[in-house]
Design an enzyme around this catalytic site. Structure first.
Site, PDB file in Angstrom:
ATOM      1  N   ARG A   1      32.661  32.132  88.399  1.00 21.10           N
ATOM      2  CA  ARG A   1      32.399  31.302  87.226  1.00 21.10           C
ATOM      3  C   ARG A   1      32.468  32.145  85.965  1.00 21.10           C
ATOM      4  NH1 ARG A   1      27.109  27.746  88.479  1.00 21.10           N
ATOM      5  NH2 ARG A   1      26.735  28.361  86.319  1.00 21.10           N
TER       6      ARG A   1
ATOM      7  N   ARG B   1      21.581  33.205  79.683  1.00 21.44           N
ATOM      8  CA  ARG B   1      21.096  32.044  80.442  1.00 21.44           C
ATOM      9  C   ARG B   1      19.647  32.241  80.873  1.00 21.44           C
ATOM     10  NH1 ARG B   1      25.563  32.217  84.729  1.00 21.44           N
ATOM     11  NH2 ARG B   1      24.367  30.642  85.856  1.00 21.44           N
TER      12      ARG B   1
HETATM   13  P1  ADP Z   1      22.780  27.915  87.193  1.00 22.83           P
HETATM   14  O1  ADP Z   1      23.582  28.451  88.304  1.00 22.83           O
HETATM   15  O2  ADP Z   1      22.533  28.823  86.068  1.00 22.83           O
HETATM   16  O3  ADP Z   1      21.534  27.234  87.627  1.00 22.83           O
HETATM   17  P2  ADP Z   1      24.181  25.459  86.455  1.00 22.83           P
HETATM   18  O4  ADP Z   1      25.419  25.325  87.215  1.00 22.83           O
HETATM   19  O5  ADP Z   1      23.005  24.616  86.823  1.00 22.83           O
HETATM   20  O6  ADP Z   1      23.793  26.970  86.413  1.00 22.83           O
HETATM   21  O7  ADP Z   1      24.462  25.204  84.895  1.00 22.83           O
HETATM   22  C1  ADP Z   1      25.537  25.820  84.224  1.00 22.83           C
HETATM   23  C2  ADP Z   1      25.491  25.458  82.763  1.00 22.83           C
HETATM   24  O8  ADP Z   1      25.603  24.039  82.603  1.00 22.83           O
HETATM   25  C3  ADP Z   1      24.208  25.819  82.041  1.00 22.83           C
HETATM   26  O9  ADP Z   1      24.212  27.164  81.594  1.00 22.83           O
HETATM   27  C4  ADP Z   1      24.224  24.818  80.871  1.00 22.83           C
HETATM   28  O10 ADP Z   1      25.157  25.218  79.869  1.00 22.83           O
HETATM   29  C5  ADP Z   1      24.789  23.572  81.530  1.00 22.83           C
HETATM   30  N1  ADP Z   1      23.721  22.703  82.087  1.00 22.83           N
HETATM   31  C6  ADP Z   1      23.490  22.427  83.399  1.00 22.83           C
HETATM   32  N2  ADP Z   1      22.441  21.602  83.545  1.00 22.83           N
HETATM   33  C7  ADP Z   1      21.990  21.340  82.286  1.00 22.83           C
HETATM   34  C8  ADP Z   1      20.914  20.571  81.772  1.00 22.83           C
HETATM   35  N3  ADP Z   1      20.070  19.907  82.570  1.00 22.83           N
HETATM   36  N4  ADP Z   1      20.757  20.548  80.414  1.00 22.83           N
HETATM   37  C9  ADP Z   1      21.583  21.204  79.597  1.00 22.83           C
HETATM   38  N5  ADP Z   1      22.614  21.962  80.014  1.00 22.83           N
HETATM   39  C10 ADP Z   1      22.821  22.038  81.358  1.00 22.83           C
END
Ligand code: ADP
Ligand code: ADP
Ligand code: ZN
Length: 216
Positions: A160, A171
């Site tokens: 990613r 993050r």
């Molecule tokens: P991680 O592996 O960090 O848990 P995710 O795949 O859940 O990552 O999320 C990747 C990105 O998508 C986040 O950094 C954010 O930009 C966006 N994102 C995901 N879920 C949300 C949410 N509930 N609210 C706002 N942004 C979100």
């Protein structure tokens, strides 16, 4: 449809910092409890170039920032509209989203995977994902049988864009600022169950399954 909650369809909100193992464990929950895995991250990645009045999701995701609430809330409202049980992964990420969720549905249990920052950085920078079926790997901790190839479907694994070390650190900062208050909120409401996320995936799953079984 009956208001009563069957034990087969738990409503689970899985919390934890980026890299804590939410995606990995959600796959286990989906299989064991038969509820859909609702993940805002995957939904946003699939729609990263869709123009909204707030711009595209990509602009936020590349920087490690939160996508604006209206965009994310709509995804979750749609996903929850046609299911009784669920495992929510990656939502809610701030207190406003938690309040929006509370208006939509009650939840049965909120497991929280605890993992320290340096371990999160190791996990995320080593993460590899399957662009076709969504399976997750780690170059060191959960390597596929053949390097760079998905065990499940044979597709070539990718990294990613936001799993570079500088975006990962951002993050984690965004998580501490916005999502730790959500953890506190569910701790105070008594729904939170803390699980040590630094154990092996199998050990984490055992503890998680016990916690869910006890709560439903
Ligand atoms: P991680 O592996 O960090 O848990 P995710 O795949 O859940 O990552 O999320 C990747 C990105 O998508 C986040 O950094 C954010 O930009 C966006 N994102 C995901 N879920 C949300 C949410 N509930 N609210 C706002 N942004 C979100
Ligand atoms: P999240 O969805 O919370 O961002 P993932 O489930 O994608 O987290 O896991 C992040 C990375 O860490 C992946 O590469 C995954 O293979 C790996 N991983 C998941 N759980 C563990 C664990 N218990 N120990 C070591 N590595 C793990
Ligand atoms: Zn695959």
């Amino acid at each position: 449809m009956s208001e009563s909650q069957g034990s087969n369809d738990p409503r689970i909100v899985l919390l934890g910092p980026p890299g804590a193992g939410k995606g990995t464990q959600s796959a286990n929950i989906e299989e064991r409890f038969g509820v859909p895995h609702v993940t805002t991250g995957d939904a946003l990645r699939a729609n990263r170039d869709v123009e909204t009045e707030h711009g595209t999701p990509r602009e936020y995701m590349e920087e490690g920032e939160l996508v604006p609430d209206p965009v994310v809330n709509e995804i979750v409202a749609e996903a929850l509209s046609n299911t009784q049980g669920f495992v929510l992964d990656g939502y809610p990420r701030n207190v406003d989203q938690a309040e929006y969720l509370a208006e939509m549905t009650a939840v049965d249990v909120v497991p929280f995977l605890q993992v320290g920052e340096e371990e999160l950085v190791r996990r995320l920078t080593g993460r590899r994902v399957c662009p076709d079926c969504g399976a997750n790997y780690h170059v060191e901790f959960d390597a596929p049988d053949e390097e760079g190839v998905c065990d499940e479907c044979g597709a070539e694994l990718t990294q990613r864009e936001d799993d570079s070390e500088d975006v990962v650190r951002e993050r984690i900062r965004v998580y501490e600022e916005n999502t730790e208050p959500v953890v506190t909120h569910y701790r105070e409401s008594g729904e939170l169950i803390e699980v040590d996320g630094e154990q092996s995936p199998e050990e984490v799953w055992e503890k998680l399954r016990e916690a869910i079984d006890a709560a439903i």
